[in-house]
Design a protein around this motif. Structure first.
Motif, PDB file in Angstrom:
ATOM      1  N   MET A   1      19.883 -21.297   3.119  1.00 60.83           N
ATOM      2  CA  MET A   1      19.158 -22.482   2.375  1.00 60.83           C
ATOM      3  C   MET A   1      20.733 -22.218   1.464  1.00 60.83           C
TER       4      MET A   1
ATOM      5  N   ALA B   1      12.605 -19.550   0.324  1.00 60.26           N
ATOM      6  CA  ALA B   1      14.250 -19.514  -0.167  1.00 60.26           C
ATOM      7  C   ALA B   1      15.307 -18.185   0.737  1.00 60.26           C
TER       8      ALA B   1
ATOM      9  N   LYS C   1       8.032 -20.226  -3.226  1.00 59.64           N
ATOM     10  CA  LYS C   1       8.794 -20.643  -2.701  1.00 59.64           C
ATOM     11  C   LYS C   1      10.742 -19.300  -2.919  1.00 59.64           C
TER      12      LYS C   1
ATOM     13  N   PHE D   1      19.043 -24.569  -3.399  1.00 57.24           N
ATOM     14  CA  PHE D   1      18.010 -23.303  -3.939  1.00 57.24           C
ATOM     15  C   PHE D   1      17.797 -24.428  -5.608  1.00 57.24           C
TER      16      PHE D   1
END
Length: 302
Positions: free
Chosen positions: A2, A48, A44, A7
């Motif tokens: 990512m 990530a 999350k 982000f």
């Protein structure tokens, strides 16, 4: 992997809260969030960063090496957001070295600068002042780009949603004569006004327009002996001739203190006009701009 634009930086406080509280429920309480919301945020983060981040153990949620590596930069980021983004930098007049720039006519300088400079010397001793006289369109540009802090005086062209204004006081006009002039009394008659020779000031400032427009409206034509763009020579000219000049009242009062002249009321009622301070909406919340506006209100508001 990512990238930084994908982000969600709002997740960073969750890392810090769980690491320090060692509990999702206590982290939720600290953040003021619900526990499910913190659990979703943690999920999350794990996705990530491709790391579990926290492992449940005998002493609560234990951070992984990846989570530990995040703590110092996270604390730094959150501290900088708090101190540099959320907290407005305080303006301290005592220590400031700021230069304040005002759009003023020469009569504006006479009216505003003596009191203003005295106040700044007492309360902002390291601040400096610059006065500029510019056409109305250049003043508008200067206010927008920050080259001018305030336009102070009579500026009827500064209109529109991007310009704010605040009335300071209301002004009128007064006529001036040599103190020994044969015309006596508190008001000059229209007959005398038309017969006498006049000095007329055609300066950059807009306030003089109010009087000139009134004469044009009533079709009053004076006998103009002198036309000049300068105010500063006027008290000495009036004191040594039998000419009459009509100027803003505060200017007339100032002239009467430095030359052998007296005030006399014009022969017709002259509309009053407001002197205001004007600023651009971009700087409405600027601390220094707010402070200097408050100073002008304190010194001149009536």
């Amino acid at each position: 992997m990512m990238n930084e634009t994908e982000f969600d930086l709002n997740l960073l406080p969750v890392v810090l809260a769980i690491a320090e509280e060692r509990s999702v429920s206590r982290a939720a309480e600290r953040l003021g969030w619900s526990q499910p919301k913190v659990s979703i945020a943690l999920a999350k983060l794990r996705a990530a960063l491709d790391d579990p981040l926290f492992i449940r153990g005998s002493h609560g949620m234990s951070p992984t090496p990846r989570a530990l590596a995040l703590l110092v930069p996270t604390r730094d980021i959150l501290a900088r957001v708090k101190n540099e983004v959320l907290i407005r930098a305080a303006f301290n007049p005592v220590t400031t070295t700021r230069r304040f720039t005002f759009a003023l006519s020469d009569i504006g300088e006479m009216t505003f600068l003596p009191k203003l400079l005295a106040y700044l010397q007492a309360h902002a001793p390291n601040a400096t002042v610059r006065s500029v006289t510019l056409p109305p369109d250049e003043i508008a540009v200067g206010l927008e780009n920050g080259d001018i802090d305030l336009a102070v005086g009579y500026f009827p062209d500064l209109k529109g949603r991007n310009f704010f204004q605040q009335r300071l006081f209301t002004h009128s006009f007064i006529s001036l004569l040599n103190a020994k002039h044969p015309i006596k009394g508190r008001r000059i008659s229209m007959e005398e006004f038309l017969r006498i020779g006049h000095a007329v000031i055609s300066a950059e400032g807009r306030s003089q327009e109010v009087f000139e427009q009134l004469l044009a409206k009533h079709r009053i034509e004076r006998r103009i002996v002198l036309s000049t763009p300068h105010f500063m020579s006027i008290p000495f000219i009036i004191a040594s001739t039998e000419l009459l000049v009509t100027v803003p009242y505060a200017v007339g009062e100032s002239f009467a203190k430095v030359a052998n002249i007296r005030l006399i009321e014009p022969p017709l009622e002259i509309p009053q006009f407001d002197l205001k301070q004007h600023w651009h909406r971009k700087y409405a919340k600027d601390e220094a701009n707010m402070w200097i506006r408050s100073v002008l209100v304190k010194l001149f508001s009536a």
